[in-house]
Design an enzyme around this catalytic site. Structure first.
Site, PDB file in Angstrom:
ATOM      1  N   GLY A 223       8.891   1.254   3.012  1.00 22.94           N
ATOM      2  CA  GLY A 223       7.615   1.939   3.544  1.00 22.94           C
ATOM      3  C   GLY A 223       6.288   1.408   2.979  1.00 22.94           C
ATOM      4  O   GLY A 223       5.529   2.420   2.959  1.00 22.94           O
TER       5      GLY A 223
ATOM      6  N   ARG B  81       0.828  -1.171   0.148  1.00 19.30           N
ATOM      7  CA  ARG B  81      -0.120  -0.076  -0.062  1.00 19.30           C
ATOM      8  C   ARG B  81       0.820   1.300  -0.076  1.00 19.30           C
ATOM      9  O   ARG B  81       2.124   1.115   0.383  1.00 19.30           O
ATOM     10  CB  ARG B  81      -1.014   0.170   1.300  1.00 19.30           C
ATOM     11  CG  ARG B  81      -0.335   0.126   2.509  1.00 19.30           C
ATOM     12  CD  ARG B  81      -0.239   1.563   3.079  1.00 19.30           C
ATOM     13  NE  ARG B  81       0.480   1.784   4.458  1.00 19.30           N
ATOM     14  CZ  ARG B  81       1.886   2.168   4.163  1.00 19.30           C
ATOM     15  NH1 ARG B  81       2.303   2.582   3.029  1.00 19.30           N
ATOM     16  NH2 ARG B  81       2.460   2.368   5.402  1.00 19.30           N
TER      17      ARG B  81
ATOM     18  N   ASP C 190      -2.488   6.184  12.294  1.00 19.14           N
ATOM     19  CA  ASP C 190      -3.323   5.048  12.524  1.00 19.14           C
ATOM     20  C   ASP C 190      -3.383   4.754  13.751  1.00 19.14           C
ATOM     21  O   ASP C 190      -4.494   4.103  14.419  1.00 19.14           O
ATOM     22  CB  ASP C 190      -3.085   4.111  11.559  1.00 19.14           C
ATOM     23  CG  ASP C 190      -1.709   3.568  11.470  1.00 19.14           C
ATOM     24  OD1 ASP C 190      -0.939   4.243  12.095  1.00 19.14           O
ATOM     25  OD2 ASP C 190      -1.339   2.405  10.920  1.00 19.14           O
TER      26      ASP C 190
ATOM     27  N   ASP D  73      -2.004  -0.690   7.340  1.00 17.48           N
ATOM     28  CA  ASP D  73      -1.169  -1.636   6.528  1.00 17.48           C
ATOM     29  C   ASP D  73      -2.114  -2.693   6.133  1.00 17.48           C
ATOM     30  O   ASP D  73      -2.320  -3.078   4.715  1.00 17.48           O
ATOM     31  CB  ASP D  73       0.298  -1.955   6.888  1.00 17.48           C
ATOM     32  CG  ASP D  73       0.814  -0.611   7.268  1.00 17.48           C
ATOM     33  OD1 ASP D  73       0.638   0.462   6.897  1.00 17.48           O
ATOM     34  OD2 ASP D  73       2.141  -0.921   7.783  1.00 17.48           O
TER      35      ASP D  73
ATOM     36  N   HIS E 165       1.470   8.164  10.564  1.00 17.94           N
ATOM     37  CA  HIS E 165       1.646   7.896  12.020  1.00 17.94           C
ATOM     38  C   HIS E 165       0.384   8.402  12.679  1.00 17.94           C
ATOM     39  O   HIS E 165       0.447   8.921  14.040  1.00 17.94           O
ATOM     40  CB  HIS E 165       3.139   8.839  12.712  1.00 17.94           C
ATOM     41  CG  HIS E 165       4.136   8.109  12.298  1.00 17.94           C
ATOM     42  ND1 HIS E 165       4.693   7.007  12.957  1.00 17.94           N
ATOM     43  CD2 HIS E 165       5.022   8.107  11.281  1.00 17.94           C
ATOM     44  CE1 HIS E 165       5.878   6.656  12.416  1.00 17.94           C
ATOM     45  NE2 HIS E 165       6.069   7.337  11.393  1.00 17.94           N
TER      46      HIS E 165
ATOM     47  N   TYR F 259      10.209   3.701  16.075  1.00 18.63           N
ATOM     48  CA  TYR F 259       8.677   3.629  16.002  1.00 18.63           C
ATOM     49  C   TYR F 259       8.080   3.532  17.446  1.00 18.63           C
ATOM     50  O   TYR F 259       7.000   4.381  17.769  1.00 18.63           O
ATOM     51  CB  TYR F 259       8.231   2.359  14.864  1.00 18.63           C
ATOM     52  CG  TYR F 259       6.864   2.335  14.671  1.00 18.63           C
ATOM     53  CD1 TYR F 259       6.657   2.697  13.148  1.00 18.63           C
ATOM     54  CD2 TYR F 259       5.874   1.859  15.517  1.00 18.63           C
ATOM     55  CE1 TYR F 259       5.074   2.660  12.881  1.00 18.63           C
ATOM     56  CE2 TYR F 259       4.670   1.805  14.835  1.00 18.63           C
ATOM     57  CZ  TYR F 259       4.205   2.152  13.807  1.00 18.63           C
ATOM     58  OH  TYR F 259       2.990   2.026  13.483  1.00 18.63           O
TER      59      TYR F 259
ATOM     60  N   GLY G 215      11.479  -2.809   2.970  1.00 18.23           N
ATOM     61  CA  GLY G 215      11.992  -1.696   3.670  1.00 18.23           C
ATOM     62  C   GLY G 215      11.680  -0.403   3.004  1.00 18.23           C
ATOM     63  O   GLY G 215      12.332   0.685   3.461  1.00 18.23           O
TER      64      GLY G 215
ATOM     65  N   SER H  46       4.577  -1.556   2.924  1.00 17.96           N
ATOM     66  CA  SER H  46       3.896  -2.523   3.901  1.00 17.96           C
ATOM     67  C   SER H  46       4.225  -3.808   3.212  1.00 17.96           C
ATOM     68  O   SER H  46       3.287  -4.679   3.087  1.00 17.96           O
ATOM     69  CB  SER H  46       2.386  -2.236   3.835  1.00 17.96           C
ATOM     70  OG  SER H  46       2.340  -0.969   4.553  1.00 17.96           O
ATOM     71  N   SER H  47       5.544  -4.042   2.653  1.00 16.52           N
ATOM     72  CA  SER H  47       5.879  -5.749   2.257  1.00 16.52           C
ATOM     73  C   SER H  47       5.352  -6.727   3.486  1.00 16.52           C
ATOM     74  O   SER H  47       4.563  -7.836   2.907  1.00 16.52           O
ATOM     75  CB  SER H  47       7.276  -5.628   1.939  1.00 16.52           C
ATOM     76  OG  SER H  47       7.942  -5.194   3.175  1.00 16.52           O
TER      77      SER H  47
END
Length: 398
Positions: free
Chosen positions: A134, A38, A47, A182, A45, A232, A132, A136-137
């Protein structure tokens, strides 16, 4: 920097997954599933702070080819990493495993908690979601695994239940206290629509994006991030502490005046984190309205405002991401760029830009040249339409 063809690449992913499965396990796959990554247009930051986000599923997928076996085992193979993992059925899936296998293991643990713990299957997976970046793998792998288990077991979860199971896998097995965006994006994605997701009520409002004259260009800085490294979790803790100091039940009740009154008690860092949250919630709602009315200039302005806030108040950007956004802003609307910002957890990864489709190739080339000159690094870019969420591509189990 080159633009790739997401649709052709997805078709190639399915062929590759099937071919690698048959080569490795000696029989054809009977099930193929796919789940997308996505990109979040705005609402970063937020959600996990019960705000609003505006993501879309992208035309980049994790694809899994699989078949049941008679060996009382689960065998997983990563085509891209050329690594495997195996478990006996009934195995207690406990946190602590390293690498990619912790994500499917967390999903299997979630199903085991619902009594679905005796599935035996072989699976090979491949992906064109940048690792990596960002995008959402990890969520795509979790949701793809959950979709595979649904297909094998015959038990279909509710869409929200599937997304929440995948989110719990990320929390418990990857150690990342992510919000719901995500996994919800990967599950609920629809062609031609952004989703305005209320992260408190979990309600989704479709924001149509059917126009062909504007593209979403995603640019990977090729700087990797690791969200479990502490930054995070630290941001989340700071937000929780600030909300307690403010005496608020949720961030939507907090105003700029409230922040000003508590500035000294909050301290500089918590004050700036709080300012980002309430500002980003407002920006996200305004962006959804601007998209619906076709006001792309306002969308672009809000995207830049979001990036500046993430850079200065939330402090999750980096020099490479700032460089890409600066280059986009220099090109400007006359050159085809309405707006740009970092997307994802930060500390590297990707930017998302709203671009005139007719000028997208020129924008990509100009940003490629400027980025390499400024950083000595190369970047990769692709355009995407809002894409379909997780789905079964093939199921021959009957």
């Amino acid at each position: 920097m080159t633009a790739l063809s997401p649709t052709e690449s997805t078709e190639a992913l399915c062929r590759r997954a099937r071919d690698e499965f048959e080569s490795r396990f000696g029989r054809p796959a009977t099930i193929v599933v796919a789940a997308p990554g996505r990109v979040n247009l705005i609402g970063e930051h937020i959600d996990y702070n019960d705000g609003f986000v505006l993501p879309m599923a992208i035309e980049r997928y994790v694809v899994i080819a699989a078949d049941t076996n008679d060996d009382d085992a689960v065998r997983l193979y990563s085509v891209d990493l050329q690594q495997d993992a195996a478990y006996q059925t009934g195995h207690d899936h406990l946190p602590g495993e390293k690498g990619w296998s912790k994500y499917p293991q967390g999903v299997l643990a979630g199903f085991a908690g619902q009594g679905i713990d005796s599935l035996a299957f072989d699976a090979a997976f491949t992906s064109n979601v940048p690792l990596g970046g960002g995008l959402s793998s990890s969520a795509a792998l979790e949701v793809a695994t959950a979709t595979l288990v649904e297909a094998i077991s015959g038990k279909t979860l509710g869409l929200a239940d599937k997304a929440l199971l995948a989110q719990k896998a990320e929390h418990d097995f990857a150690g990342v206290p992510c919000g719901i965006m995500d996994q919800f994006s990967s599950v609920f994605g629809r062609d031609g629509e952004f989703m305005l997701l209320d992260c408190r009520s979990q309600e989704i409002e479709a924001v149509p994006f059917a126009r062909d004259d504007v593209s979403i260009v995603i640019t990977n800085s090729n700087v990797k991030h690791e969200l479990a490294g502490g930054e995070y979790a630290q941001r989340r803790q700071q937000c929780d502490e600030a909300k307690q100091i403010l005496g608020a039940d949720n961030w939507r009740d907090v105003t700029a005046d409230d922040l000003a009154r508590c500035k000294d008690e909050l301290g500089d860092e918590r004050f700036r984190r709080s300012r980002h949250i309430i500002g980003e919630i407002a920006r996200t709602l305004e962006t959804a309205k601007a998209l619906q009315s076709g006001d792309l200039d306002t969308v672009g302005r809000l995207m830049y405002d979001s990036h500046n806030s993430l850079r200065d108040d939330y402090e999750v950007s980096c020099g490479e991401l700032d460089c890409l956004v600066d280059l986009a802003e220099e090109i400007g609307p006359e050159g085809g760029v309405y707006g740009s910002r970092m997307t994802g957890g930060g500390f590297g990864g990707c930017t998302v830009s709203l671009v005139d489709s007719a000028k997208a190739s020129d924008v990509i080339a100009a940003m490629a040249d400027g980025y390499e000159k400024a950083t000595g690094k190369t970047a990769d870019a692709f355009a995407s339409r809002p894409a379909r969420g997780a789905h079964i591509v093939q199921n021959d189990l009957g």
